[in-house]
Design a protein around this motif. Structure first.
Motif, short mmCIF file in Angstrom:
data_model
loop_
_atom_site.label_atom_id
_atom_site.label_comp_id
_atom_site.label_asym_id
_atom_site.label_seq_id
_atom_site.Cartn_x
_atom_site.Cartn_y
_atom_site.Cartn_z
N GLY A 32 8.24 37.65 -137.51
CA GLY A 32 9.46 36.86 -137.55
C GLY A 32 9.17 35.38 -137.44
N VAL A 33 8.25 35.04 -136.55
CA VAL A 33 7.83 33.64 -136.41
C VAL A 33 7.16 33.17 -137.70
CG1 VAL A 33 6.26 32.09 -135.17
CG2 VAL A 33 7.64 33.75 -133.90
N ALA A 34 6.31 34.02 -138.26
CA ALA A 34 5.60 33.65 -139.50
C ALA A 34 6.59 33.41 -140.64
CB ALA A 34 4.62 34.75 -139.89
N LYS A 35 7.55 34.29 -140.78
CA LYS A 35 8.50 34.15 -141.88
C LYS A 35 9.44 32.97 -141.65
CE LYS A 35 8.40 38.83 -143.66
NZ LYS A 35 9.16 40.03 -144.00
N ALA A 36 9.86 32.76 -140.41
CA ALA A 36 10.76 31.63 -140.13
C ALA A 36 10.03 30.30 -140.36
CB ALA A 36 11.27 31.71 -138.69
N GLY A 37 8.78 30.23 -139.94
CA GLY A 37 8.02 29.00 -140.12
C GLY A 37 7.61 28.77 -141.55
N GLY A 38 7.54 29.83 -142.32
CA GLY A 38 7.16 29.72 -143.72
C GLY A 38 8.36 29.61 -144.64
N ASP A 75 2.22 39.07 -150.41
CA ASP A 75 1.77 37.89 -151.13
C ASP A 75 2.33 36.64 -150.46
OD1 ASP A 75 0.40 36.62 -153.36
OD2 ASP A 75 2.42 36.14 -154.10
N PHE A 76 3.60 36.71 -150.06
CA PHE A 76 4.21 35.57 -149.37
C PHE A 76 3.45 35.27 -148.09
CE2 PHE A 76 6.98 34.36 -145.82
CZ PHE A 76 7.34 33.09 -146.23
N LEU A 77 3.15 36.31 -147.29
CA LEU A 77 2.46 36.08 -146.02
C LEU A 77 1.05 35.55 -146.23
CD1 LEU A 77 3.77 39.23 -144.13
CD2 LEU A 77 4.31 36.84 -143.61
N ASP A 78 0.40 35.97 -147.31
CA ASP A 78 -0.94 35.45 -147.61
C ASP A 78 -0.91 33.98 -148.00
OD1 ASP A 78 -2.26 37.80 -147.03
OD2 ASP A 78 -2.24 38.53 -149.10
N SER A 79 0.24 33.49 -148.43
CA SER A 79 0.34 32.10 -148.87
C SER A 79 0.64 31.13 -147.72
CB SER A 79 1.43 31.96 -149.93
OG SER A 79 2.72 32.10 -149.34
N LEU A 80 0.86 31.66 -146.52
CA LEU A 80 1.22 30.80 -145.39
C LEU A 80 0.04 29.95 -144.94
CD1 LEU A 80 3.27 33.35 -143.27
CD2 LEU A 80 4.15 31.50 -144.68
N GLU A 81 0.38 28.84 -144.27
CA GLU A 81 -0.63 27.95 -143.69
C GLU A 81 -0.17 27.53 -142.30
OE1 GLU A 81 -0.97 24.68 -146.37
OE2 GLU A 81 -1.93 25.85 -147.94
N GLY A 82 -1.09 27.03 -141.49
CA GLY A 82 -0.77 26.49 -140.18
C GLY A 82 -0.27 27.55 -139.22
N ALA A 83 0.71 27.17 -138.40
CA ALA A 83 1.24 28.07 -137.36
C ALA A 83 1.83 29.36 -137.94
CB ALA A 83 2.27 27.35 -136.49
N PRO A 84 2.56 29.32 -139.06
CA PRO A 84 3.05 30.58 -139.62
C PRO A 84 1.91 31.52 -140.01
CG PRO A 84 4.30 28.77 -140.53
CD PRO A 84 3.16 28.16 -139.75
N ARG A 85 0.81 30.97 -140.53
CA ARG A 85 -0.34 31.79 -140.90
C ARG A 85 -0.97 32.41 -139.64
NH1 ARG A 85 -2.78 34.17 -145.34
NH2 ARG A 85 -4.95 34.48 -144.85
N ARG A 86 -1.04 31.62 -138.57
CA ARG A 86 -1.59 32.13 -137.31
C ARG A 86 -0.67 33.20 -136.72
NH1 ARG A 86 -2.63 26.67 -136.98
NH2 ARG A 86 -1.00 26.31 -135.44
N ALA A 87 0.64 33.05 -136.88
CA ALA A 87 1.57 34.07 -136.40
C ALA A 87 1.36 35.38 -137.15
CB ALA A 87 3.02 33.59 -136.56
N TYR A 88 1.10 35.27 -138.44
CA TYR A 88 0.81 36.46 -139.24
C TYR A 88 -0.49 37.12 -138.77
CZ TYR A 88 -0.38 39.29 -143.35
OH TYR A 88 -0.73 40.31 -144.20
N ALA A 89 -1.50 36.31 -138.46
CA ALA A 89 -2.76 36.85 -137.96
C ALA A 89 -2.56 37.52 -136.60
CB ALA A 89 -3.80 35.75 -137.86
N ALA A 90 -1.71 36.92 -135.76
CA ALA A 90 -1.39 37.53 -134.46
C ALA A 90 -0.68 38.86 -134.66
CB ALA A 90 -0.53 36.58 -133.62
N GLN A 91 0.16 38.94 -135.68
CA GLN A 91 0.82 40.21 -136.00
C GLN A 91 -0.20 41.28 -136.33
OE1 GLN A 91 2.35 40.60 -139.87
NE2 GLN A 91 3.57 42.41 -139.42
N LEU A 92 -1.15 40.95 -137.18
CA LEU A 92 -2.17 41.93 -137.58
C LEU A 92 -2.99 42.38 -136.37
CD1 LEU A 92 -3.37 40.35 -140.95
CD2 LEU A 92 -1.77 42.25 -140.60
N ASN A 93 -3.37 41.43 -135.52
CA ASN A 93 -4.14 41.80 -134.34
C ASN A 93 -3.31 42.66 -133.40
OD1 ASN A 93 -5.01 41.09 -131.35
ND2 ASN A 93 -6.81 41.07 -132.69
N SER A 94 -2.03 42.38 -133.30
CA SER A 94 -1.16 43.18 -132.43
C SER A 94 -1.06 44.61 -132.93
CB SER A 94 0.23 42.54 -132.34
OG SER A 94 0.15 41.28 -131.72
N PHE A 95 -1.01 44.78 -134.25
CA PHE A 95 -1.00 46.14 -134.81
C PHE A 95 -2.31 46.86 -134.52
CE2 PHE A 95 2.47 45.07 -138.03
CZ PHE A 95 3.39 45.93 -137.46
#
Length: 127
Positions: A20-26, A38-58
């Motif tokens: 949610g943070v990744a998508k809101a920031g992106g 594809d959208f999530l792979d295109s993120l940069e900065g904090a939204p990209r890190r939020a996506y990485a945190a999501q993957l690690n949480s899973f």
């Protein structure tokens, strides 16, 4: 249901907080839902890190869930001990997400090790 088991549910919900943070920031738009990866792979900065945190949480959530369930089934540990460990794990995950978003890489890694140590603790207290 015990606090530790409720924490398992929380652990499984935390990745969705991250995305949610990744998508809101992106600046996520409904049309991006046709190819969300594809959208999530295109993120940069904090939204990209939020996506990485999501993957690690899973990745860590099943390990935590198994530890809590095994500890409950073994029945050798005090329930209050399991509950405290579970709350500490969730706290470590929240700190981990905050560190990831803030780009505090070294602190994030330390918090990750604490979380893994807490998961392992479920097995040690259940012996």
């Amino acid at each position: 249901m015990t606090v530790a088991l409720w924490c398992v549910l929380i652990a499984f919900l935390l990745p969705y907080l991250c995305v949610g943070v990744a998508k809101a920031g992106g600046r996520y738009r409904l049309r991006d839902n046709h190819d969300p990866r594809d959208f999530l792979d295109s993120l940069e900065g904090a939204p990209r890190r939020a996506y990485a945190a999501q993957l690690n949480s899973f990745e860590i959530s099943p390990f935590f869930a198994a530890a809590v369930i095994v500890a409950h089934l073994a029945g050798n540990a005090e329930l209050v001990t399991l509950n405290v460990l579970a709350v500490l794990f969730i706290t470590s995950r929240l700190l981990y997400i905050i560190c990831y978003l803030a780009d505090w890489a070294i602190l994030r890694s330390l918090v990750w090790f604490v979380g893994v140590g807490l998961v392992l603790s479920f097995f040690f207290v259940s012996v």
